[in-house]
Design a protein around this motif. Sequence first.
Motif: not given
Length: 472
Positions: A358-387
């Motif tokens: 109620p005083t407009q003080t931040v009491i919760f603020e989530p930080k970015p967190q990874p969930w899954l590593t689905a691909l290697s960077k090289e694999e992601a780059d290949k799919i990106t290129s095709a997309m």
Amino acid sequence: MRGVRRVALGMAFSFFMLSLGLVYWQVVQADTLLENPANRRLILMENRVNRGGIFDRNGEILAQNQTSNGKKVRVYPKGEMYEPLLGYSSVKYGSSGLEGSTADWLLGVRNATPTQTVQQLFALPRQGNDVVLTLDSRLQTIAYNALKGKMGAAVAIDPQTGKVLAMVSQPSFDPTSLEENWANINSRVQERPFENRAFSLFPPGSVMKVVTSAALFRSGINTTDLYESTGSAIINGQTINEQNGKAFGWVNYNMALANSSNAYFATFGVQAGDKNFLSAVKGFGFGQKIPFELDVRMSSITKADKLPAKLTTNLLAASTFGQGEVLVTPFHMALIAAGIANHGVIMTPHLVERVLDPTQTVIFEPKPQPWLTALSKEEADKITSAMVTAVTDGTAAPGALPNVQVAGKTGSAEPGGDVPTHGWYIAFAPAEAPRIAVAVMVENGGTGGGAAAPIARQIMQEALSQKVGDKL
């Protein structure tokens, strides 16, 4: 005397067990009970608690309490634009959506401040907390207007943080005067306005090919080799047709994804084997609960088992291009697109940007967190290129933007029966440094390029038109 002692011991044991039960439900399970939308205690608390407001990331009011004729009412200035995601709070009908899942914050009972704790202890009137969402009303407006009049969903995510920037489901409902209009809203059976289609399961069609791509890479298949698309292929006695029976001629992986060749992905998907395919889909989160503020249905590969140990050849062939028994939510497809954009890492999605007391003080603020590593960077780059090729020289061209490199993929999924296909489009932009990833699904809308791509294009264009540092 022995009988009296037994009775006394029995009563003492009963009181002990009763005390354990009270401790369990009042202490151990207290937060779980409070977070349950079916818990009417939260609704009844609103007689003495002024429920906090819900705002978009730029401070626009999405839900807020007001007093009308001496009575406290919940108002939703944006009408149906944020429904059913935002949900409702009603003494008569309970709560749903974010109004339900964040009720403990809005009523000031979760991580309560010292003042709120004292007020709660003595049942005094008090002010709840404000919840600021990651959603951006500018993107939400674009997505809502573009999808209006159709059935489907549109989701936009920041691939680097997992912040949900927009989420629209259509048809929806206006939560204003909910109790008075309840019967009318419920009468729209065919439209299913209370259903959040972003969290509903649909066959993905050819957008699934970006997931299958990982299985091809890991099997050792040379994706530069050419394959002759003749309009169809026969695999284990099953005929796999290209869309409209079109023959693409000699194609490599890039052109097969760009032209959306079913035969290519079925042929090499079967060659890669079910172990590689199932490992790939698991890496993208199929058969797993998505960590999120709201309940998202689990994407699955088969009806019998969401993530089976093996697949028959025929079912594997159909699954590689998103048919067979594969089901996925539009929200999950947005996460998959975001994961490719983020070099293979899918960030944990979230809707709550911060919570203010109620005083407009931040009491919760989530930080970015990874969930899954689905691909290697090289694999992601290949799919990106095709997309990217799919946008510049393939089926995803309707999602192109001027002076911006877009990575996209279309899908036209057959839901079964004599009805039009579901139109899908996933994309992210700019392809070389993504700021936004989107997934759009138009239920029975036809082709992804025709029905879904124009909506995705408008969302991306609005996002990228914002000035640097303009909060998006």
